[in-house]
Structures are given as C-alpha cells and as structure tokens.
Design an enzyme around this catalytic site. Structure first.
Site, PDB file in Angstrom:
ATOM      1  N   GLN A  92       0.782  -1.245   0.000  1.00  0.00           N
ATOM      2  CA  GLN A  92       0.000   0.000   0.000  1.00  0.00           C
ATOM      3  C   GLN A  92       0.815   1.296   0.000  1.00  0.00           C
ATOM      4  O   GLN A  92       0.462   2.244  -0.707  1.00  0.00           O
ATOM      5  CB  GLN A  92      -0.944  -0.014   1.222  1.00  0.00           C
ATOM      6  CG  GLN A  92      -1.904   1.149   1.244  1.00  0.00           C
ATOM      7  CD  GLN A  92      -2.965   1.104   2.324  1.00  0.00           C
ATOM      8  OE1 GLN A  92      -3.568   2.095   2.626  1.00  0.00           O
ATOM      9  NE2 GLN A  92      -3.222  -0.048   2.914  1.00  0.00           N
ATOM     10  N   LYS A 129      15.947 -10.350 -11.012  1.00  0.00           N
ATOM     11  CA  LYS A 129      17.125 -11.051 -10.469  1.00  0.00           C
ATOM     12  C   LYS A 129      17.848 -11.867 -11.536  1.00  0.00           C
ATOM     13  O   LYS A 129      18.833 -12.538 -11.236  1.00  0.00           O
ATOM     14  CB  LYS A 129      16.716 -11.932  -9.296  1.00  0.00           C
ATOM     15  CG  LYS A 129      16.465 -11.112  -8.032  1.00  0.00           C
ATOM     16  CD  LYS A 129      16.164 -11.996  -6.848  1.00  0.00           C
ATOM     17  CE  LYS A 129      16.106 -11.200  -5.572  1.00  0.00           C
ATOM     18  NZ  LYS A 129      15.487 -11.970  -4.490  1.00  0.00           N
ATOM     19  N   ASN A 164       9.398   0.111  -1.969  1.00  0.00           N
ATOM     20  CA  ASN A 164       9.196  -0.097  -0.525  1.00  0.00           C
ATOM     21  C   ASN A 164       9.415  -1.569  -0.166  1.00  0.00           C
ATOM     22  O   ASN A 164       8.643  -2.172   0.557  1.00  0.00           O
ATOM     23  CB  ASN A 164       7.813   0.387  -0.075  1.00  0.00           C
ATOM     24  CG  ASN A 164       6.663  -0.419  -0.640  1.00  0.00           C
ATOM     25  OD1 ASN A 164       6.759  -0.944  -1.749  1.00  0.00           O
ATOM     26  ND2 ASN A 164       5.576  -0.549   0.109  1.00  0.00           N
ATOM     27  N   TYR A 187       4.482  -3.728   8.612  1.00  0.00           N
ATOM     28  CA  TYR A 187       3.162  -3.480   8.021  1.00  0.00           C
ATOM     29  C   TYR A 187       2.433  -2.413   8.845  1.00  0.00           C
ATOM     30  O   TYR A 187       2.884  -2.041   9.931  1.00  0.00           O
ATOM     31  CB  TYR A 187       2.332  -4.777   7.998  1.00  0.00           C
ATOM     32  CG  TYR A 187       2.779  -5.748   6.928  1.00  0.00           C
ATOM     33  CD1 TYR A 187       2.499  -5.517   5.590  1.00  0.00           C
ATOM     34  CD2 TYR A 187       3.489  -6.892   7.270  1.00  0.00           C
ATOM     35  CE1 TYR A 187       2.903  -6.403   4.597  1.00  0.00           C
ATOM     36  CE2 TYR A 187       3.898  -7.790   6.286  1.00  0.00           C
ATOM     37  CZ  TYR A 187       3.602  -7.541   4.949  1.00  0.00           C
ATOM     38  OH  TYR A 187       4.018  -8.413   3.986  1.00  0.00           O
ATOM     39  N   GLU A 188       1.310  -2.001   8.317  1.00  0.00           N
ATOM     40  CA  GLU A 188       0.496  -0.919   8.882  1.00  0.00           C
ATOM     41  C   GLU A 188       0.480  -0.843  10.420  1.00  0.00           C
ATOM     42  O   GLU A 188       0.877   0.145  11.013  1.00  0.00           O
ATOM     43  CB  GLU A 188      -0.936  -1.096   8.361  1.00  0.00           C
ATOM     44  CG  GLU A 188      -1.972  -0.173   8.952  1.00  0.00           C
ATOM     45  CD  GLU A 188      -1.757   1.279   8.565  1.00  0.00           C
ATOM     46  OE1 GLU A 188      -1.721   1.544   7.366  1.00  0.00           O
ATOM     47  OE2 GLU A 188      -1.631   2.123   9.458  1.00  0.00           O
ATOM     48  N   ASP A 195       0.496   3.055   6.286  1.00  0.00           N
ATOM     49  CA  ASP A 195       0.674   2.758   4.863  1.00  0.00           C
ATOM     50  C   ASP A 195       0.434   3.979   3.959  1.00  0.00           C
ATOM     51  O   ASP A 195       1.353   4.609   3.484  1.00  0.00           O
ATOM     52  CB  ASP A 195      -0.275   1.633   4.445  1.00  0.00           C
ATOM     53  CG  ASP A 195       0.166   0.283   4.992  1.00  0.00           C
ATOM     54  OD1 ASP A 195       1.315   0.173   5.436  1.00  0.00           O
ATOM     55  OD2 ASP A 195      -0.637  -0.665   4.957  1.00  0.00           O
ATOM     56  N   GLY A 208      -7.937  18.812  20.600  1.00  0.00           N
ATOM     57  CA  GLY A 208      -7.442  20.182  20.747  1.00  0.00           C
ATOM     58  C   GLY A 208      -8.056  20.838  21.949  1.00  0.00           C
ATOM     59  O   GLY A 208      -8.328  20.202  22.970  1.00  0.00           O
ATOM     60  N   GLY A 209      -8.312  22.134  21.842  1.00  0.00           N
ATOM     61  CA  GLY A 209      -8.860  22.868  22.969  1.00  0.00           C
ATOM     62  C   GLY A 209     -10.389  22.849  23.007  1.00  0.00           C
ATOM     63  O   GLY A 209     -11.000  23.468  23.876  1.00  0.00           O
ATOM     64  N   GLN A 210     -11.019  22.164  22.055  1.00  0.00           N
ATOM     65  CA  GLN A 210     -12.479  22.160  21.999  1.00  0.00           C
ATOM     66  C   GLN A 210     -12.984  20.778  22.415  1.00  0.00           C
ATOM     67  O   GLN A 210     -12.801  19.821  21.673  1.00  0.00           O
ATOM     68  CB  GLN A 210     -12.986  22.446  20.567  1.00  0.00           C
ATOM     69  CG  GLN A 210     -12.247  23.543  19.827  1.00  0.00           C
ATOM     70  CD  GLN A 210     -12.502  24.920  20.434  1.00  0.00           C
ATOM     71  OE1 GLN A 210     -13.431  25.124  21.204  1.00  0.00           O
ATOM     72  NE2 GLN A 210     -11.659  25.868  20.069  1.00  0.00           N
ATOM     73  N   GLU A 250     -15.757  26.910  22.434  1.00  0.00           N
ATOM     74  CA  GLU A 250     -15.815  27.880  23.522  1.00  0.00           C
ATOM     75  C   GLU A 250     -16.484  29.193  23.094  1.00  0.00           C
ATOM     76  O   GLU A 250     -17.383  29.699  23.740  1.00  0.00           O
ATOM     77  CB  GLU A 250     -14.377  28.134  24.029  1.00  0.00           C
ATOM     78  CG  GLU A 250     -14.264  29.127  25.151  1.00  0.00           C
ATOM     79  CD  GLU A 250     -14.954  28.671  26.446  1.00  0.00           C
ATOM     80  OE1 GLU A 250     -15.559  27.587  26.468  1.00  0.00           O
ATOM     81  OE2 GLU A 250     -14.910  29.437  27.421  1.00  0.00           O
TER      82      GLU A 250
HETATM   83  N1  COA Z   1      11.939  -9.771  -9.609  1.00  0.00           N
HETATM   84  C1  COA Z   1      12.683 -10.521  -8.781  1.00  0.00           C
HETATM   85  N2  COA Z   1      12.641 -10.401  -7.444  1.00  0.00           N
HETATM   86  C2  COA Z   1      11.818  -9.477  -6.945  1.00  0.00           C
HETATM   87  C3  COA Z   1      11.020  -8.649  -7.752  1.00  0.00           C
HETATM   88  C4  COA Z   1      11.108  -8.812  -9.157  1.00  0.00           C
HETATM   89  N3  COA Z   1      10.392  -8.095 -10.013  1.00  0.00           N
HETATM   90  N4  COA Z   1      10.311  -7.824  -6.958  1.00  0.00           N
HETATM   91  C5  COA Z   1      10.636  -8.117  -5.687  1.00  0.00           C
HETATM   92  N5  COA Z   1      11.552  -9.114  -5.673  1.00  0.00           N
HETATM   93  C6  COA Z   1      12.169  -9.737  -4.498  1.00  0.00           C
HETATM   94  C7  COA Z   1      12.910  -8.784  -3.624  1.00  0.00           C
HETATM   95  O1  COA Z   1      14.144  -8.460  -4.176  1.00  0.00           O
HETATM   96  C8  COA Z   1      13.023  -9.589  -2.353  1.00  0.00           C
HETATM   97  O2  COA Z   1      14.068 -10.506  -2.471  1.00  0.00           O
HETATM   98  P1  COA Z   1      15.113 -10.847  -1.273  1.00  0.00           P
HETATM   99  O3  COA Z   1      14.250 -11.200  -0.107  1.00  0.00           O
HETATM  100  O4  COA Z   1      15.900 -11.974  -1.787  1.00  0.00           O
HETATM  101  O5  COA Z   1      15.884  -9.628  -1.034  1.00  0.00           O
HETATM  102  C9  COA Z   1      11.734 -10.412  -2.341  1.00  0.00           C
HETATM  103  O6  COA Z   1      11.181 -10.267  -3.648  1.00  0.00           O
HETATM  104  C10 COA Z   1      10.703  -9.993  -1.303  1.00  0.00           C
HETATM  105  O7  COA Z   1      10.612  -8.608  -1.204  1.00  0.00           O
HETATM  106  P2  COA Z   1       9.491  -7.816  -0.384  1.00  0.00           P
HETATM  107  O8  COA Z   1       8.475  -7.293  -1.276  1.00  0.00           O
HETATM  108  O9  COA Z   1      10.150  -6.805   0.414  1.00  0.00           O
HETATM  109  O10 COA Z   1       8.667  -8.887   0.423  1.00  0.00           O
HETATM  110  P3  COA Z   1       8.537  -9.396   1.920  1.00  0.00           P
HETATM  111  O11 COA Z   1       7.353 -10.250   1.854  1.00  0.00           O
HETATM  112  O12 COA Z   1       9.792  -9.994   2.423  1.00  0.00           O
HETATM  113  O13 COA Z   1       8.203  -8.105   2.824  1.00  0.00           O
HETATM  114  C11 COA Z   1       7.154  -6.076   3.492  1.00  0.00           C
HETATM  115  C12 COA Z   1       7.069  -7.328   2.619  1.00  0.00           C
HETATM  116  C13 COA Z   1       6.061  -5.124   3.080  1.00  0.00           C
HETATM  117  C14 COA Z   1       6.988  -6.463   4.977  1.00  0.00           C
HETATM  118  C15 COA Z   1       8.537  -5.427   3.292  1.00  0.00           C
HETATM  119  O14 COA Z   1       8.682  -5.178   1.917  1.00  0.00           O
HETATM  120  C16 COA Z   1       8.779  -4.137   4.043  1.00  0.00           C
HETATM  121  O15 COA Z   1       8.998  -4.118   5.256  1.00  0.00           O
HETATM  122  N6  COA Z   1       8.771  -3.011   3.326  1.00  0.00           N
HETATM  123  C17 COA Z   1       9.085  -1.702   3.858  1.00  0.00           C
HETATM  124  C18 COA Z   1       7.946  -1.123   4.644  1.00  0.00           C
HETATM  125  C19 COA Z   1       6.667  -1.164   3.864  1.00  0.00           C
HETATM  126  O16 COA Z   1       6.542  -0.532   2.855  1.00  0.00           O
HETATM  127  N7  COA Z   1       5.683  -1.914   4.398  1.00  0.00           N
HETATM  128  C20 COA Z   1       4.398  -2.086   3.744  1.00  0.00           C
HETATM  129  C21 COA Z   1       3.612  -0.895   3.802  1.00  0.00           C
HETATM  130  S1  COA Z   1       2.166  -1.062   2.855  1.00  0.00           S
END
Ligand code: COA
Length: 424
Positions: free
Chosen positions: A24, A82, A103, A146-147, A176, A255-257, A281
């Site tokens: 998100q 990758k 992110n 996460y959130e 998020d 706030g103050g209200q 007030e």
């Molecule tokens: N091709 C190949 N690999 C890919 C890719 C692509 N197009 N897109 C993502 N990946 C890989 C990443 O490189 C990563 O690999 P690694 O673990 O070997 O380094 C893997 O996919 C997983 O990445 P990620 O999306 O970060 O997944 P996750 O499930 O481990 O974590 C979150 C998810 C959201 C918890 C984490 O991304 C996070 O903490 N993000 C920062 C804070 C955030 O934005 N939180 C969510 C708010 S909505």
C-alpha cells in the site's frame, strides 16, 4: 463523476516513474503521481506480481480490490529483475526515468544489485523514493513492517482507544497510505530541487516517522503532562488519575475544543447512529440555543470551559437527551445552523453511496475487464485547472511487450525473454 473539465495536459505529464513498490505505501504514492499526469510503470514479480493482487479476493481469479484501488492509471511490466536480462531491462528503465519508488524489505534493493549509489550513477537526475518501516538511524531499521506495526511504533496505538482497554490501532492507514503521501511530498520537492540543480536525490520516509508526524499533538501532550501533571482536555481530568505517559482519551477532542461521540435516535440497533459533537468555547451561547438550553448561557456552572470540565459528561448526557428523538442527520441539520462543529458518524455504506462524494470525484466508479465496475477513492486534492481521471489498474504484465519494445528490444528478444520466464 464530476462536471469539471478534463485535460490530457496534466501537471506531471512527461514525468516517467518506475513504480517498483508493492502493498500500500509505495503504490498509494505512485498512484497519485499517475493521477496528476506522470507516466507510471509498475514493475512486478513474474510469479503473481504485487501480493495485493491475490489478497482478500472477492472474485476468484480476478485481481483483488486491494490491488485495483491502489494501482489505477498505471502500466504493468512483469519481470524477474534477479536475472541478468531482467536487471538489464531495469537498468535501461532507470536510465530513462525521472522517479523510482520502492518499498521493499530493508536491504532488498542492495541484494538485487540495485543500491541507491548504483542507481544514482546510472541516472544522476533520477529521484529515488524509498519507504521503510524505520529510518536508517533506528535500532529497528532491519525490521519488516506493516500498517499496524507502524501504528504501534509511531505513538498512534498507545494513544488511541479507551483508558480501560488495550492500545488500539486506527482503521485509517496511518502507516501505509499516510507514509505514501509523505513520500509523495518528498518526491515532488526533490523534482522541484532538480529543476534548479539538475540532480536527483534519495528521498526516504519511514512509516514510524510518518505516523509520528500525525501524532504530534500527543507529543505536545507528553510535554504538557510532564510540566503540569494533568491534561485538562482528557476525560481523566479532573476526576480520574494521570500517570507519567499520555493516556488514551477515548473519543475526546484532541485540541482545545471538547467533543465526544453522542448517541442519536436508533443507536440501539444502528451501530452508527451517532454524531460527533464539539463544544466550541466562543460559540457557547449559540450551542445552548441550538440545544434549547438558554438557561446554560449565563449559568456560572456552564458558561466557561473550566466550569464545564468537571461535569462535562453530565452535559454530554443532557445533550444525548436532546438527540434521542432525532436522527443523526436531523440533529446535524439543526446544529449546523447554530455553528456547532459536528458531523454524523457515517458508515462505509453511507459513504459509498453518497451522491455528493460521487459528484466531487472523491469516490469514483471505474471499469475493470475482470470485474466490471468497482468503486475507488478518487483524488482528495481538487485543482482549479484539471480533474484527475481515474482509470483501471493494469493486469499483471499487461504492458510487458509494449514497454520492452519502447526500450528497443525486437520481437525475437522479447520472445526469448518470455520463453525463459524473464518476463510474463
Ligand atoms: N523480480 C525478482 N525479485 C523481486 C522482484 C522482481 N520483479 N520484486 C521483488 N523481488 C524480491 C525482492 O528483491 C526480495 O528478495 P530478497 O528477499 O531476496 O531480497 C523479495 O522479492 C521480497 O521482497 P518484499 O516485497 O520486500 O517482500 P517481503 O514479503 O519480504 O516483505 C514487506 C514485505 C512489506 C513487509 C517489506 O517489503 C517491508 O517491510 N517493506 C518496507 C515497509 C513497507 O513498505 N511496508 C508495507 C507498507 S504497505
């Protein structure tokens, strides 16, 4: 939808954004860049793409609303970054882009061979927007977030809810989407800076910091509490007790209200038959007239905030007697005429079908090939010269071939990448 004029010459037309983000926070930021005219390319994994495509599906095999409501107005390239070929495509895209938003989990970009330093070298003009759970100086900077984790760490959970209940998270996406909006401000600022310097920069926002930025009044209260030992606008004052940390204040006005959620006609069966009522007030006299309580206007037990505070909840109970025979809409229609800051507590159903929110483009109906129409939130920011048009979210890899062709790959190269599962 709205009557205001639409235009294709939008403020961010010509700005190329790589949306290398998911869930998100990142998508909310990049979606708004797209609404304002940027060319948004979502880069997704080949195996399923953004996880939200599959989460909480309401229609089997159709992209979930979680995805469609955060990824409108974008194109999708599904590619395994990758692989050497995938990384090459990514580097070409970076060379041409103005902005990259990501992110991923901490360190993921480095592990992919795309650290900020390398990206900056590939394209010094590119603005790199990054969301993480915690900032780089935090002892928790390695944690995935996460959130609700962010709401816990940013001060929102400890200060939300009732004093006799546990810390509570808000339904609003403070961790998020709110972080995404902070990132958006940072990216636009960096784009403006680039106009002067010609150089891009890295813009980082942590979810903890973004939540805290919205909890600043609670940091205010912590300092007031340390000085005075009490907080006069909290329900704990003057009859309850304070410790040395900001307590949860239930539905008290921040706030103050002073304010509270008050029952209206039908509350016994309708969980949202309530108004939020505020005592301003400077408008006490008007408030008393609205409530048919002229005797309160000059009564020394009522006519100052200080006098009311010890029996504020008795006053709210009296106001609830006035509200008992009125629906929340009838009550607000009366109160608004007397300048009382108030609103009905609206359910999501009432919001979804509110004609005024449809007219203003705040809620829009969008066509999507897999599901027909669905509702989403349109731009909360209204401009005098244009109205963002909200279009459907892309299917996974819908624009893969188109994007590769734009980058100069020929049909054979593209077919090979498909055969090797580098792209879908
Ligand atoms: N091709 C190949 N690999 C890919 C890719 C692509 N197009 N897109 C993502 N990946 C890989 C990443 O490189 C990563 O690999 P690694 O673990 O070997 O380094 C893997 O996919 C997983 O990445 P990620 O999306 O970060 O997944 P996750 O499930 O481990 O974590 C979150 C998810 C959201 C918890 C984490 O991304 C996070 O903490 N993000 C920062 C804070 C955030 O934005 N939180 C969510 C708010 S909505």
């Amino acid at each position: 939808m709205t009557d205001r004029p639409l235009t294709t010459d939008l403020p961010l037309t010509g700005i190329k954004v790589i949306d290398f983000s998911g869930v998100q926070a990142g998508p909310a930021c990049s979606q708004m860049l797209a609404w304002f005219g940027a060319d948004l390319l979502k880069v997704e994994r080949v195996n399923g793409g953004d996880v939200t495509r599959h989460q909480l599906r309401d229609i089997p095999d159709a992209d979930a609303l979680y995805f469609t409501m955060l990824n409108s107005n974008k194109r999708s390239l599904a590619i395994n970054t990758k692989t050497p070929e995938g990384k090459e495509v990514m580097e070409k895209l970076i060379g041409e882009a103005d902005v990259l938003v990501e992110n991923f989990a901490p360190g993921a970009m480095d592990r992919m061979g795309l650290p900020w330093e390398h990206i900056h070298e590939l394209n010094p003009r590119l603005v790199y927007g990054s969301v993480k759970g915690f900032n780089d100086d935090s002892p928790w900077s390695d944690i995935k977030v996460y959130e609700n984790v962010a709401q816990a760490a940013g001060g929102a959970a400890s200060t939300t809810g009732f004093w006799d209940g546990p810390p509570t998270v808000s339904a609003a996406a403070l961790g998020d989407s709110n972080t995404g909006m902070h990132l958006l401000i940072g990216i636009l600022t960096a784009l403006l800076a680039r106009e002067r310097t010609g150089e891009g920069q890295k813009v980082s926002v942590s979810m903890q910091d973004a939540v805290l930025n919205l909890c600043r009044v609670k940091l205010r209260d912590q300092q007031r509490l340390e000085k005075a030992g009490y907080l006069e606008e909290y329900p704990q004052y003057p009859n309850g007790t304070f410790t040395d940390v900001v307590p949860r204040g239930g539905n008290a006005g921040g706030g103050g209200q002073p304010g509270w959620v008050l029952k209206c006609k039908g509350w016994q069966t309708d969980p949202n038959a309530y108004v939020y009522f505020t005592i301003q007030e400077q408008d006490w006299e008007q408030t008393c007239r609205a409530l048919d309580r002229p005797e309160w206007i000059n009564d020394p037990a009522y006519n100052t905030a200080e006098a009311r505070q010890p029996h504020l909840f008795d006053i709210f109970a009296e106001i609830e007697k006035w509200l008992a025979g009125k629906t929340k809409y009838e009550a607000v229609d009366i109160l608004r005429r007397f300048g009382v800051p108030c609103a009905p507590v609206l359910s999501m159903k009432e919001i979804a079908y509110d004609p005024a929110l449809r007219r203003s483009g705040t809620i829009v109906e969008v066509d999507q090939p897999q599901r027909g129409t669905y509702l989403t939130v349109g731009s909360p920011i209204k401009f005098s010269t244009f109205t963002p048009t909200i279009t459907s979210a892309p299917l996974l890899g819908e624009h893969t071939d188109e994007v590769l062709t734009e980058l100069g790959y020929d049909a054979d190269d593209i077919a090979k990448m498909h055969a090797n599962q580098v792209v879908v």
